[in-house]
Design a protein around this motif. Structure first.
Motif, PDB file in Angstrom:
ATOM      1  N   UNK A 110     -24.876 -38.539  35.209  1.00 24.59           N
ATOM      2  CA  UNK A 110     -25.235 -37.136  35.056  1.00 24.59           C
ATOM      3  C   UNK A 110     -24.818 -36.595  33.496  1.00 24.59           C
ATOM      4  N   UNK A 111     -23.584 -37.188  33.161  1.00 21.09           N
ATOM      5  CA  UNK A 111     -23.400 -36.992  31.648  1.00 21.09           C
ATOM      6  C   UNK A 111     -24.560 -37.543  30.689  1.00 21.09           C
ATOM      7  N   UNK A 112     -25.221 -38.568  30.906  1.00 22.09           N
ATOM      8  CA  UNK A 112     -26.368 -38.877  30.128  1.00 22.09           C
ATOM      9  C   UNK A 112     -27.460 -38.071  30.184  1.00 22.09           C
ATOM     10  N   UNK A 113     -28.022 -37.501  31.468  1.00 19.34           N
ATOM     11  CA  UNK A 113     -29.153 -36.693  31.464  1.00 19.34           C
ATOM     12  C   UNK A 113     -28.784 -35.119  30.872  1.00 19.34           C
ATOM     13  N   UNK A 114     -27.450 -34.885  31.157  1.00 14.32           N
ATOM     14  CA  UNK A 114     -26.949 -33.533  30.550  1.00 14.32           C
ATOM     15  C   UNK A 114     -26.975 -33.727  29.004  1.00 14.32           C
ATOM     16  N   UNK A 115     -26.620 -34.541  28.529  1.00 11.65           N
ATOM     17  CA  UNK A 115     -26.632 -35.003  27.069  1.00 11.65           C
ATOM     18  C   UNK A 115     -27.959 -34.971  26.416  1.00 11.65           C
ATOM     19  N   UNK A 116     -28.910 -35.549  27.157  1.00 13.11           N
ATOM     20  CA  UNK A 116     -30.333 -35.722  26.612  1.00 13.11           C
ATOM     21  C   UNK A 116     -30.894 -34.153  26.605  1.00 13.11           C
ATOM     22  N   UNK A 117     -30.535 -33.587  27.724  1.00 15.19           N
ATOM     23  CA  UNK A 117     -30.942 -32.278  27.804  1.00 15.19           C
ATOM     24  C   UNK A 117     -30.691 -31.274  26.915  1.00 15.19           C
TER      25      UNK A 117
ATOM     26  N   UNK B  89     -31.356 -28.086  22.023  1.00 12.92           N
ATOM     27  CA  UNK B  89     -30.780 -27.750  20.611  1.00 12.92           C
ATOM     28  C   UNK B  89     -30.748 -28.323  19.287  1.00 12.92           C
ATOM     29  N   UNK B  90     -31.368 -29.631  19.425  1.00 17.14           N
ATOM     30  CA  UNK B  90     -31.385 -30.518  18.240  1.00 17.14           C
ATOM     31  C   UNK B  90     -32.926 -31.193  18.251  1.00 17.14           C
TER      32      UNK B  90
END
Length: 58
Positions: free
Chosen positions: A15-22, A27-28
């Motif tokens: 979940x953290x991986x997917x949220x970070x990729x999103x 934003x970047x």
């Protein structure tokens, strides 16, 4: 503890991986280029490179 380690932690990491990729895509989006590191760090590399490559005993 074992249930959390092998049961919940892999899903939390996913979940953290997917949220970070999103987040990064949102934003970047245009900050990921290979050219930018060379342009921004060239002055620093000009200063630091001779310290590691100028002299070697033979």
């Amino acid at each position: 503890m074992s249930t959390f380690l092998w049961g919940a932690l892999p899903y939390l990491a996913l979940v953290l991986l997917v949220a970070g990729l999103f987040w990064r895509h949102r934003y970047d989006r245009f900050g990921r280029t290979t050219r930018s590191s060379q342009v921004y760090e060239s002055r620093l590399l000009d200063i630091a490179s001779p310290a590691f490559h100028s002299w070697s005993p033979s």
